[in-house]
Design a protein around this motif. Sequence first.
Motif, PDB file in Angstrom:
ATOM      1  N   HIS A  93      16.873  43.605  76.836  1.00  0.00           N
ATOM      2  CA  HIS A  93      16.184  44.891  76.817  1.00  0.00           C
ATOM      3  C   HIS A  93      15.565  45.183  78.184  1.00  0.00           C
ATOM      4  CE1 HIS A  93      14.140  48.319  75.184  1.00  0.00           C
ATOM      5  NE2 HIS A  93      12.938  47.806  75.425  1.00  0.00           N
ATOM      6  N   ASN A  94      14.941  44.144  78.785  1.00  0.00           N
ATOM      7  CA  ASN A  94      14.376  44.305  80.135  1.00  0.00           C
ATOM      8  C   ASN A  94      15.450  44.647  81.142  1.00  0.00           C
ATOM      9  OD1 ASN A  94      11.760  43.760  79.326  1.00  0.00           O
ATOM     10  ND2 ASN A  94      11.958  41.543  79.658  1.00  0.00           N
ATOM     11  N   LEU A  95      16.598  43.967  81.075  1.00  0.00           N
ATOM     12  CA  LEU A  95      17.694  44.249  82.006  1.00  0.00           C
ATOM     13  C   LEU A  95      18.199  45.671  81.834  1.00  0.00           C
ATOM     14  CD1 LEU A  95      19.716  40.920  81.832  1.00  0.00           C
ATOM     15  CD2 LEU A  95      18.486  41.822  83.803  1.00  0.00           C
ATOM     16  N   SER A  96      18.252  46.140  80.581  1.00  0.00           N
ATOM     17  CA  SER A  96      18.726  47.495  80.319  1.00  0.00           C
ATOM     18  C   SER A  96      17.806  48.516  80.960  1.00  0.00           C
ATOM     19  CB  SER A  96      18.815  47.717  78.811  1.00  0.00           C
ATOM     20  OG  SER A  96      19.182  49.051  78.525  1.00  0.00           O
TER      21      SER A  96
ATOM     22  N   ASN B 236      11.176  39.814  89.231  1.00  0.00           N
ATOM     23  CA  ASN B 236      11.219  41.276  89.297  1.00  0.00           C
ATOM     24  C   ASN B 236      11.141  41.916  87.920  1.00  0.00           C
ATOM     25  OD1 ASN B 236      11.450  41.167  92.079  1.00  0.00           O
ATOM     26  ND2 ASN B 236      13.694  41.244  92.073  1.00  0.00           N
ATOM     27  N   GLU B 237      11.579  41.181  86.897  1.00  0.00           N
ATOM     28  CA  GLU B 237      11.495  41.676  85.527  1.00  0.00           C
ATOM     29  C   GLU B 237      10.144  41.369  84.895  1.00  0.00           C
ATOM     30  OE1 GLU B 237      14.710  40.103  83.236  1.00  0.00           O
ATOM     31  OE2 GLU B 237      16.194  40.548  84.780  1.00  0.00           O
ATOM     32  N   GLY B 238       9.256  40.731  85.674  1.00  0.00           N
ATOM     33  CA  GLY B 238       7.932  40.403  85.162  1.00  0.00           C
ATOM     34  C   GLY B 238       7.865  39.070  84.448  1.00  0.00           C
ATOM     35  N   LEU B 239       8.933  38.278  84.536  1.00  0.00           N
ATOM     36  CA  LEU B 239       8.960  36.974  83.889  1.00  0.00           C
ATOM     37  C   LEU B 239       8.600  35.895  84.907  1.00  0.00           C
ATOM     38  CD1 LEU B 239      12.267  37.342  81.821  1.00  0.00           C
ATOM     39  CD2 LEU B 239       9.934  37.611  80.991  1.00  0.00           C
ATOM     40  N   THR B 240       7.398  35.352  84.790  1.00  0.00           N
ATOM     41  CA  THR B 240       6.960  34.297  85.707  1.00  0.00           C
ATOM     42  C   THR B 240       6.964  32.928  85.049  1.00  0.00           C
ATOM     43  OG1 THR B 240       4.652  34.727  85.094  1.00  0.00           O
ATOM     44  CG2 THR B 240       5.532  35.888  87.043  1.00  0.00           C
TER      45      THR B 240
ATOM     46  N   PHE C 137      18.293  34.110  91.284  1.00  0.00           N
ATOM     47  CA  PHE C 137      18.068  34.371  89.872  1.00  0.00           C
ATOM     48  C   PHE C 137      16.595  34.195  89.491  1.00  0.00           C
ATOM     49  CE2 PHE C 137      22.679  33.556  89.761  1.00  0.00           C
ATOM     50  CZ  PHE C 137      23.079  34.677  89.051  1.00  0.00           C
ATOM     51  N   VAL C 138      15.901  33.283  90.167  1.00  0.00           N
ATOM     52  CA  VAL C 138      14.462  33.147  89.935  1.00  0.00           C
ATOM     53  C   VAL C 138      13.743  34.432  90.334  1.00  0.00           C
ATOM     54  CG1 VAL C 138      12.376  31.950  90.678  1.00  0.00           C
ATOM     55  CG2 VAL C 138      14.419  30.637  90.122  1.00  0.00           C
TER      56      VAL C 138
END
Length: 395
Positions: A111-114, A72-76, A66-67
């Motif tokens: 929104h990012n997941l979509s 991958n979604e750009g969330l660091t 999950f990390v």
Amino acid sequence: MMDESVANICLEHPQVHPENSEWTCFEQSSSLDIRAFFGFESTMEKLAMKQYTQNIAKGKEIIEYFVNELKNEGLTYVPPWTEPEKEKTVEEDSRAQGDSPLSPTQSSSEHNLSRKASSKHKTDHQFQLETDYIQRYLGQLTLLQESCLVQLREWVANLQRGKVPSDQTLLRFLRARDFNVEKARETLSQSLVWRKKHQVDRILSEYRTPQVVQNYFPGCWHHIDKDGRPIYLLRLGQMDVKGLIKSIGEEGLMQLTLHVCEEGLQLMEEITRTLGRPVSTWSLLVDLEGLNMRHLWRPGIRALLNIIEMVEANYPETMGRVLIIRAPRVFPILWTLVSTFIDEHTRSKFLFYGGNDYQAAGGLVDYIPQEYIPDFLGGPCKVRNLCNVTKLYKK
């Protein structure tokens, strides 16, 4: 008695680290209470520790998954949660940045997941296979599984010079790793190196069965089960393990096992072409009549564990069903010791029958056509090339 046969695993709720509020910590605990277990208390404790270690590794793997998804979604960085002061904060921030406002029920992460799902949907269509080919040779696959298969195939084609493993082989490695392409790639790469080192691709044409194996090894291929899988018969309880190993050595036993496994792969390909539908696993019928403590000879157990390790690493997802029949009373203890070294998913495919239970409803007739049940088990089918074993090694 043993209060718990396996350790109780408890993963506590995540908590803020006491020394650094930016960190999240997890606590995992286990308890095991063994009062008496047939003199195997120490062994059971070691097995429980092994299972506990595996659970820790699995928990770490899930967290890392999950990390990585967030990365991958750009969330660091994810700041600690605080209750928002205004309900419109997200919408106002979106307008300030020139983005279209999100719906009241859709967060920024959703929104990012979509967007990610949309791009993944496009990627899946890029990697689709022929429907007829899938149905005839591979079986039911989702679009994501098709995509994983094509990705792994392209990687192997770019890496491998000469013969490339079949799609059926690639699919088995993917299934063994829950369609994680990176993990399947790693295990497949190790297996390809192993096959080249031991020249496994030549074994069907070059292997010559030793005379002692022809005379004394109680195992052979025997027709197909009700699902179309080829059946391998093994009268393990009648095998003189010590005599066999002293005659051909552990290496000779490993070569014999390799030959059987490669024969199984070849048989599955032939049956797939004959039936017009995919058959990717085989069945194993093991007769334990005659099994006793002499089969616990240490070199024999070591050879068995080496074989299990080799098969699981290089022939994953080839075992469709294992029927253990005429299991003696001593078998549950032996199974407790050996089963730890068998993959959990593979263990779920084992069915056990004590005494003559295999002849009752829910027994062999549920899995093997009546006309193919071996004669030594009360069926009408005479088994050829299966030795009636007597003691091989006398010393």
